[in-house]
Design a protein around this motif. Structure first.
Motif, PDB file in Angstrom:
ATOM      1  N   LEU A  89      -7.213   4.128   1.263  1.00 30.22           N
ATOM      2  CA  LEU A  89      -6.159   4.848   1.756  1.00 30.22           C
ATOM      3  C   LEU A  89      -4.841   4.131   1.490  1.00 30.22           C
ATOM      4  CD1 LEU A  89      -7.254   5.666   5.567  1.00 30.22           C
ATOM      5  CD2 LEU A  89      -7.108   7.366   3.338  1.00 30.22           C
ATOM      6  N   TYR A  90      -3.813   5.025   0.957  1.00 33.87           N
ATOM      7  CA  TYR A  90      -2.352   4.210   0.758  1.00 33.87           C
ATOM      8  C   TYR A  90      -1.768   4.727   1.942  1.00 33.87           C
ATOM      9  CZ  TYR A  90      -2.372   9.089  -1.372  1.00 33.87           C
ATOM     10  OH  TYR A  90      -2.403  10.401  -1.771  1.00 33.87           O
ATOM     11  N   ASN A  91      -0.509   4.436   2.360  1.00 37.16           N
ATOM     12  CA  ASN A  91       0.071   4.649   3.454  1.00 37.16           C
ATOM     13  C   ASN A  91       0.312   6.186   3.774  1.00 37.16           C
ATOM     14  OD1 ASN A  91       0.264   1.876   4.012  1.00 37.16           O
ATOM     15  ND2 ASN A  91       2.358   1.818   3.231  1.00 37.16           N
ATOM     16  N   ALA A  92       0.678   6.932   2.747  1.00 41.01           N
ATOM     17  CA  ALA A  92       1.228   8.191   3.076  1.00 41.01           C
ATOM     18  C   ALA A  92      -0.144   9.061   3.650  1.00 41.01           C
ATOM     19  CB  ALA A  92       1.896   9.055   1.792  1.00 41.01           C
ATOM     20  N   ARG A 111      -5.182   0.673  -0.182  1.00 36.95           N
ATOM     21  CA  ARG A 111      -5.946  -0.422   0.224  1.00 36.95           C
ATOM     22  C   ARG A 111      -7.220  -0.461   0.028  1.00 36.95           C
ATOM     23  NH1 ARG A 111      -5.050  -3.211   6.122  1.00 36.95           N
ATOM     24  NH2 ARG A 111      -7.391  -3.162   6.418  1.00 36.95           N
ATOM     25  N   TYR A 168       0.846  -1.271  -0.056  1.00 34.79           N
ATOM     26  CA  TYR A 168      -0.182  -0.152   0.016  1.00 34.79           C
ATOM     27  C   TYR A 168       0.820   1.200   0.165  1.00 34.79           C
ATOM     28  CZ  TYR A 168      -2.962  -3.758   1.755  1.00 34.79           C
ATOM     29  OH  TYR A 168      -3.560  -4.910   1.726  1.00 34.79           O
TER      30      TYR A 168
END
Lengths: 196, 551
Positions: free
Chosen positions: A15-18, A10, A5
């Motif tokens: 949401l992606y990690n950042a 995800r 991710y």
């Protein structure tokens, strides 16, 4: 090494990690400015007399600044949308507009500060000016931080658009979220300091 | 060797193959590493140095307090000693020690992940820590600070002639190291869990670190801005905390404790996480009431934000708000007690293995209970006025922080040492050290409860002669404690070269960190594990061991 991710969101949360990271960071920032707002409320409610904001500060300039910042928030969204549509140069122009707005905000703020100093209104003059300079100063530092970030993405950092496009677009989005937050802090600062 | 292949996890990485230590060589490969395991080692070295520094200030104080007269140090030097002891130990040792060393090393492995979500930010946290420590050391060398670690105004802003700006700047920077660590932990726990590793299958150490990270993220910025205002006030003469120009010194205390009370939970919550791991591993049982222990961590983190004003009972806050804060402070005892009772219930009818980590944790449970219960004394409005600013407070705080956090840290470093280094330490010397620490600690700090109750104030280099016997006991205990802390440095260092090879799973413990080789390979696992079992699945393991023996 592959971090999951990192770029792609995800599926279940979108949401992606950042993006999760920046929301947490902004939560932290809320506490930072929240502490200052709490101090302002406590000092003001405990003070026998407290100046009215509009008597001491320049409301027209601050109003202009409010609109400059709101427009810059729109500009950063336009930049992000254009990058997503594959229009690189348009996106870069909108980043430039964002930068111009940020610089304009700082210049107007500079005029305000200069005028205050001219009238011998220093942070140590009264608690009103102490909290005014601390709050707007900290906010100004956040604007400068945004200038550095967007300057990098509009300039040398924009090369990433051609190597890792999705990651670059994510970066613009994350920086944009930060920028909206800086904008929002001003939306709260303007009425509490200038209008009340 | 007990290489249990329970749960179908293929044990990866053969002995003697490449691991995170010998994967690359050279100083730069360490200083620019993004590997969480190497960053943990960097923290281990730097935090140990800060611990020795902070400890040496304590030794000087205890020697001064051998006699009632202030004969070794002037009162000004003594002020600097307790200030520096507090600052170094709290900001540079207790807050980062378990999250930054053990959490950094173990958390991603317990999640079945290859690293943190933001490896570069992890390295940045370490550099911020080092920068802050360097500023702190500069201040110490150029004359120190004498305000106490709390920097109360107006002394810190108007009267102290020492390096207040420098040291608060160091605290400010260390705060950002802490915020970034917390942010990284939360994102990692949300995002990097191995397939099948649901929230209720997480080890309790992970839950504890999650709760800690929330506090780090949300409380630290308040301290940051408070220190900025303090620096600004000293620098430009603004009056936010200065009553002479309409400011409020109690506002400073409110804001300082809004961070610094939650900060004690930053220090104790990870310790509780270690306790859960160790208790389960050395009783071979599931932790009793897993979900209660998990949620009590979050409960402590939440309640920790609502109790700060119990530090201000004598600072002139209204009686009504003091009553409410006293009441809320009592509430923190509930989730803390849930943990203690659940560990005790886990121990009940278990065949306890008396390995070194377990000795430390048994000490931890007892000492933390004493520290916690005396915390209730202090939260009680009437009694607090009697013992405020006496050695009772000092003893309470050290029972929680040294008896709690440091004991649990030592348990954790012994428990995971074979995993971190691949070597076993000498069990005899380790047990001896654990015993010395326990005896030395109690001899040092129990007399201080009595001293405080009898009325000996803290922060003075001289005291009334009738307190001498108890002070001599305390100093004697501190010497034993110093030996107890020095021993691990020797035998753990010794084990790096001469220790027996640890193997994958020297304790026969379950948990993903015990399924990879010791030391782990660079990316922790050769292939991502798939988790289909609950945390602390010792009953299944015991059954599996029983079956193999029957065959």
């Amino acid at each position: 090494m592959e971090i999951p991710y990192n770029v792609a969101p995800r599926p279940d949360t979108g949401l992606y990690n950042a993006k999760l990271g920046i929301w947490l960071f902004l939560a932290s920032e809320v506490m930072l400015f929240g502490a200052l707002f709490s101090s302002l409320i406590l000092l003001r409610s405990g003070a026998p007399s407290w100046p009215r904001g509009w008597e001491e500060l320049n409301v027209p300039l601050a109003t202009i600044n409010t609109f400059v910042l709101i427009f810059s928030s729109v500009a950063v969204v336009m930049a992000w949308a254009n990058f997503r549509l594959g229009q690189f140069s348009k996106g870069r122009i909108w980043l430039g507009v964002t930068l111009l707005c940020a610089a304009g905000f700082m210049v107007i703020k500079g005029f305000e500060y200069a005028h205050k100093f001219h009238l011998h209104h220093y942070p140590s003059t009264s608690n009103f000016f102490a909290i005014y300079f601390v709050m707007t100063g900290l906010h100004g530092l956040h604007v400068l931080g945004g200038v550095v970030v967007f300057g990098y993405f509009a300039g040398p950092g924009s090369k990433m658009y051609f190597s890792e496009r999705q990651r670059f677009i994510n970066r613009i989005e994350v920086a944009g979220l930060y920028w909206h937050f800086v904008d929002l802090v001003w939306i709260f600062l303007f009425p509490t300091l200038y209008l009340l | 060797m007990s290489s249990l292949t329970l749960h179908d996890v293929r044990i990866t990485g053969a002995e003697g193959s490449r691991n995170y230590i010998n994967d690359e060589y050279g100083a730069l490969s360490w200083l620019l590493t993004k590997d969480h395991k190497r960053i943990a080692i960097l923290y281990l070295i730097s935090i140990t140095i800060m611990f020795l520094l902070g400890g040496s200030f304590a030794v000087i104080m205890r020697v001064e307090l051998l006699t009632p007269e202030g004969d070794l140090l002037t009162s000004d030097t003594y002020n600097k000693m307790f200030t520096l002891h507090g600052i170094v130990m709290i900001f540079f040792f207790l807050i980062p020690v378990i999250p930054a060393i053990l959490g950094n090393f173990i958390l991603p492995i317990q999640l079945g992940a290859k690293d943190f979500a933001f490896p570069k930010i992890n390295l940045l946290s370490w550099y911020l820590y080092i920068f802050a420590a360097a500023v702190g050391l500069y201040v110490i060398i150029t004359g120190g600070v004498d305000t106490g670690w709390t920097f109360y105004t107006p002394f810190s802003t108007q009267y102290s002639n020492t390096h207040v700006i420098g040291v608060t700047f160091a605290g400010f920077i260390a705060g950002f190291s802490s915020i970034l660590t917390g942010l990284n932990f939360i994102v990692t726990i949300h995002r990097m869990r191995a397939p099948g590793l649901t929230w209720y299958r997480l080890p309790l150490f992970v839950w504890a670190l999650y709760a800690t990270s929330v506090v780090m993220l949300l409380a630290t910025p308040v301290l940051a801005i408070t220190l900025v205002m303090l620096m600004f006030e000293r620098f430009t003469g603004i009056g936010i905390f200065n009553p002479a120009i309409g400011g409020d010194p109690v506002l400073y205390q409110h804001m300082f404790w809004f961070y610094s009370h939650p900060a004690v939970y930053i220090m104790i919550l990870p310790a509780m996480g270690v306790a859960s791991e160790v208790v389960a591993a050395f009783t071979r049982k599931k932790i009793f009431g897993y979900r209660f222990v998990a949620f009590s961590s979050l409960g402590i983190a939440f309640l920790g934000f609502l109790v700060w004003a119990h530090h201000l009972f004598v600072a002139g806050i209204s009686v009504y708000s003091a009553l409410i804060f006293a009441f809320l402070s009592f509430f923190v005892a509930v989730p803390s007690a849930i943990k203690v009772f659940n560990w005790t219930a886990t121990l009940y009818k278990a065949s306890v293995s008396w390995a070194t980590p377990m000795l430390y944790i048994l000490g931890f449970i007892g000492l933390f209970t004493i520290g916690g219960v005396t915390g209730l004394f202090l939260a009680a409005l009437g009694l607090d006025i009697h013992v405020h600013d006496t050695y009772f407070v000092v003893a309470h705080f050290h029972y929680v922080m040294v008896g709690g956090t440091v004991m649990a840290y030592l348990a954790g470093i012994h428990y995971w040492w074979p995993k971190i280094t691949g070597r076993m330490y000498n069990e005899f010397w380790a047990r001896l050290a654990a015993l010395l620490v326990f005896v030395g600690f109690n001899l040092t700090f129990f007399p201080q409860f009595i001293l405080g109750y009898l009325g000996m104030p803290r922060r003075y280099h001289a005291y009334a002669p009738e307190f001498q016997v108890l002070n001599v006991m305390s100093t004697a205990g501190a010497s034993i404690l110093a030996v107890g802390y020095a021993l691990p440095l020797i035998y753990l260092g010794f084990s790096l070269r001469f220790g027996r090879k640890a193997g994958v799973n020297p304790w026969g413990a379950v948990g993903l960190e015990w399924t990879t080789s010791s030391p782990p390979p660079k990316h922790n696992f050769e292939e991502t594990p798939v988790v289909t079992w609950d945390a602390y699945d010792y009953p299944a393991m015991m059954k599996a061991v029983g079956e193999t023996q029957n065959v």
